[in-house]
Design a protein around this motif. Sequence first.
Motif, PDB file in Angstrom:
ATOM      1  N   GLU A  37      14.940   8.441   4.242  1.00 33.96           N
ATOM      2  CA  GLU A  37      15.775   7.342   3.659  1.00 33.96           C
ATOM      3  C   GLU A  37      15.166   6.090   3.978  1.00 33.96           C
ATOM      4  O   GLU A  37      15.514   5.257   2.937  1.00 33.96           O
ATOM      5  CB  GLU A  37      16.897   7.335   5.021  1.00 33.96           C
ATOM      6  CG  GLU A  37      18.076   6.180   4.619  1.00 33.96           C
ATOM      7  CD  GLU A  37      19.267   6.504   5.775  1.00 33.96           C
ATOM      8  OE1 GLU A  37      19.932   5.411   6.114  1.00 33.96           O
ATOM      9  OE2 GLU A  37      19.399   7.507   6.240  1.00 33.96           O
ATOM     10  N   VAL A  38      14.233   5.617   4.704  1.00 35.98           N
ATOM     11  CA  VAL A  38      13.542   4.528   4.768  1.00 35.98           C
ATOM     12  C   VAL A  38      12.630   4.356   3.583  1.00 35.98           C
ATOM     13  O   VAL A  38      12.381   3.381   3.158  1.00 35.98           O
ATOM     14  CB  VAL A  38      12.664   4.128   6.235  1.00 35.98           C
ATOM     15  CG1 VAL A  38      11.972   2.911   6.086  1.00 35.98           C
ATOM     16  CG2 VAL A  38      13.586   4.341   7.199  1.00 35.98           C
ATOM     17  N   LEU A  39      11.767   5.349   3.246  1.00 35.72           N
ATOM     18  CA  LEU A  39      10.689   5.453   2.381  1.00 35.72           C
ATOM     19  C   LEU A  39      11.737   5.261   1.061  1.00 35.72           C
ATOM     20  O   LEU A  39      10.854   5.000  -0.205  1.00 35.72           O
ATOM     21  CB  LEU A  39       9.925   6.619   2.451  1.00 35.72           C
ATOM     22  CG  LEU A  39       8.786   6.527   3.790  1.00 35.72           C
ATOM     23  CD1 LEU A  39       7.895   7.621   3.838  1.00 35.72           C
ATOM     24  CD2 LEU A  39       8.448   4.965   4.136  1.00 35.72           C
ATOM     25  N   GLY A  40      12.580   5.927   0.810  1.00 34.53           N
ATOM     26  CA  GLY A  40      13.166   5.925  -0.458  1.00 34.53           C
ATOM     27  C   GLY A  40      12.472   6.532  -1.438  1.00 34.53           C
ATOM     28  O   GLY A  40      12.071   7.616  -1.360  1.00 34.53           O
TER      29      GLY A  40
ATOM     30  N   GLY B 191       6.582   0.170  -3.723  1.00 33.99           N
ATOM     31  CA  GLY B 191       7.276   0.320  -2.634  1.00 33.99           C
ATOM     32  C   GLY B 191       7.839  -0.818  -1.996  1.00 33.99           C
ATOM     33  O   GLY B 191       8.854  -0.724  -1.513  1.00 33.99           O
ATOM     34  N   ARG B 192       7.149  -1.833  -2.217  1.00 37.11           N
ATOM     35  CA  ARG B 192       7.348  -3.345  -1.817  1.00 37.11           C
ATOM     36  C   ARG B 192       8.659  -3.675  -2.402  1.00 37.11           C
ATOM     37  O   ARG B 192       9.636  -4.246  -2.001  1.00 37.11           O
ATOM     38  CB  ARG B 192       6.192  -4.288  -1.913  1.00 37.11           C
ATOM     39  CG  ARG B 192       6.403  -5.553  -1.118  1.00 37.11           C
ATOM     40  CD  ARG B 192       6.969  -6.539  -2.067  1.00 37.11           C
ATOM     41  NE  ARG B 192       6.030  -6.854  -3.231  1.00 37.11           N
ATOM     42  CZ  ARG B 192       6.245  -7.452  -4.242  1.00 37.11           C
ATOM     43  NH1 ARG B 192       7.677  -8.230  -4.309  1.00 37.11           N
ATOM     44  NH2 ARG B 192       5.538  -7.697  -5.364  1.00 37.11           N
ATOM     45  N   GLU B 193       8.683  -3.582  -3.728  1.00 31.30           N
ATOM     46  CA  GLU B 193       9.725  -4.188  -4.449  1.00 31.30           C
ATOM     47  C   GLU B 193      11.185  -3.317  -4.163  1.00 31.30           C
ATOM     48  O   GLU B 193      12.132  -4.062  -4.068  1.00 31.30           O
ATOM     49  CB  GLU B 193       9.670  -4.101  -6.011  1.00 31.30           C
ATOM     50  CG  GLU B 193       8.528  -4.893  -6.603  1.00 31.30           C
ATOM     51  CD  GLU B 193       7.870  -4.593  -7.882  1.00 31.30           C
ATOM     52  OE1 GLU B 193       8.585  -3.474  -8.437  1.00 31.30           O
ATOM     53  OE2 GLU B 193       7.263  -5.497  -8.558  1.00 31.30           O
ATOM     54  N   GLU B 194      10.904  -2.076  -4.024  1.00 35.04           N
ATOM     55  CA  GLU B 194      12.285  -1.431  -3.551  1.00 35.04           C
ATOM     56  C   GLU B 194      12.707  -1.572  -2.300  1.00 35.04           C
ATOM     57  O   GLU B 194      13.976  -1.916  -2.068  1.00 35.04           O
ATOM     58  CB  GLU B 194      11.997   0.093  -3.618  1.00 35.04           C
ATOM     59  CG  GLU B 194      13.146   1.108  -3.360  1.00 35.04           C
ATOM     60  CD  GLU B 194      12.984   2.598  -3.530  1.00 35.04           C
ATOM     61  OE1 GLU B 194      13.128   3.152  -2.394  1.00 35.04           O
ATOM     62  OE2 GLU B 194      12.784   2.964  -4.584  1.00 35.04           O
ATOM     63  N   SER B 195      11.754  -1.528  -1.163  1.00 39.34           N
ATOM     64  CA  SER B 195      11.965  -2.030   0.161  1.00 39.34           C
ATOM     65  C   SER B 195      12.956  -3.475   0.034  1.00 39.34           C
ATOM     66  O   SER B 195      13.984  -3.786   1.006  1.00 39.34           O
ATOM     67  CB  SER B 195      10.888  -2.223   0.992  1.00 39.34           C
ATOM     68  OG  SER B 195      10.119  -3.023   0.910  1.00 39.34           O
TER      69      SER B 195
ATOM     70  N   ILE C 153       0.785  -1.167  -0.044  1.00 37.46           N
ATOM     71  CA  ILE C 153       0.041   0.099   0.053  1.00 37.46           C
ATOM     72  C   ILE C 153       0.979   1.015   0.050  1.00 37.46           C
ATOM     73  O   ILE C 153       2.049   1.222   0.548  1.00 37.46           O
ATOM     74  CB  ILE C 153      -0.784   0.141   1.237  1.00 37.46           C
ATOM     75  CG1 ILE C 153      -0.065  -0.086   2.536  1.00 37.46           C
ATOM     76  CG2 ILE C 153      -1.989  -1.078   1.019  1.00 37.46           C
ATOM     77  CD1 ILE C 153      -1.002  -0.040   3.607  1.00 37.46           C
ATOM     78  N   PRO C 154       0.441   2.290  -0.591  1.00 32.20           N
ATOM     79  CA  PRO C 154       1.267   3.577  -0.529  1.00 32.20           C
ATOM     80  C   PRO C 154       1.408   3.918   0.749  1.00 32.20           C
ATOM     81  O   PRO C 154       0.725   3.928   1.797  1.00 32.20           O
ATOM     82  CB  PRO C 154       0.438   4.715  -1.322  1.00 32.20           C
ATOM     83  CG  PRO C 154      -0.711   3.884  -2.134  1.00 32.20           C
ATOM     84  CD  PRO C 154      -0.831   2.580  -1.326  1.00 32.20           C
TER      85      PRO C 154
END
Length: 392
Positions: free
Chosen positions: A317-320, A356-360, A305-306
Amino acid sequence: MTDTPEERPLANQHILIVLEKKGHVGANVREHFRVYREAGARLTLCFLTGDGSEYQSDCPDDNVTGLRLSDKATRRNRIATAWRLARVLRRDRPDVMIGDQYKCVASLLLASVIARHGRPIYALLRGYYATDSRSRRRYYQAFRKRLTGILTLTVAQRDRFIANMPWYPTDRISVVHNYIDAHRLRTTMLPRTEARARLGLDQDQFVFGCVARFDSYKRITDLLKAFAKLQTQGAAQAQLVIIGDGKERAALHAETRDLGIHSRTLFTGFLAGANRYMQAFDVFVLPSEGDNFARVFLEAMAAEIPVVGVRGGGTPEVLGTTGYIAPPRDPAALSEVLDQLIRLSPDERCAAGRKGREESEIRFTRERLRHQLLGALSGSMMQARTLQPDGM
């Protein structure tokens, strides 16, 4: 087939980890324990309060002990705490010592002097403002030769520490990011329909969600004001769900009434396993200005989710590149970001959450945690061999 030194760089090393109490041993710290064990280390977990018997270790080979002190004693008498901890150092003679948070680090530094045990000491400081206190900086400065290294969670936190403590060697302040197994976590999450049903939410309603402890630095008040300012067509039917509890509960409840959003705001109170409800939300929002590395952001990204945060602490930094960032303490600007997300189509929000999930999952992996954590401790084995056991 035997393990190579590269696979088990901490083989035959005894690591003593000092913790305040069992309730402070979160999932992030347990991930550190796992890295140490897989690298070959033998662990002793020593709690300042209690005798350690209430703590359920993930590994039966861990030695768990405690100083049997009360909370009051650890707050008021650091010298007595250090003397008791010094007995543990004399008895166990650990190769490496790690203190979790200031109280444990301070007690460990003093205890090492009392016990004349000169092995490497690391401070795990998880708070973004952990070195803002002048008295704490003075204490670290007094023991700077004994403090081998400092482990931080974000580059932003590391930079703040460097600015606060210019006398401490910058190459001894390391960044060790948090990690969660996103795939495993997703398997424990309730499907959207079930999660909404359990929370009593309409299946077709637009839902903003937040999971947080009700402390002032979490700035839940900004979220309430931003929600009340929503302008997008249909926003009047949106729902705000806040999972958590804390000392600001009464004030936040009163604020929803003052803002006229009481009927559209659901305070669930504390829910065990709150991350199981993440997929009930269309958007996750946490406007905390003081979080360093909020694990809940990774949990929300795992739910695809966004995610919305503010420009404060380690949040950007965490959210990228995939998170949505608003200025801190600016409900009007935060409301504009929320309006923007309401205007997206469901497919666009799903795509944003998926990115977001893929980047994290690329940025915060178990392999990266291992590399960062063992890299920070890489010099400890040499120091442990070169320093005399009774050295200062």
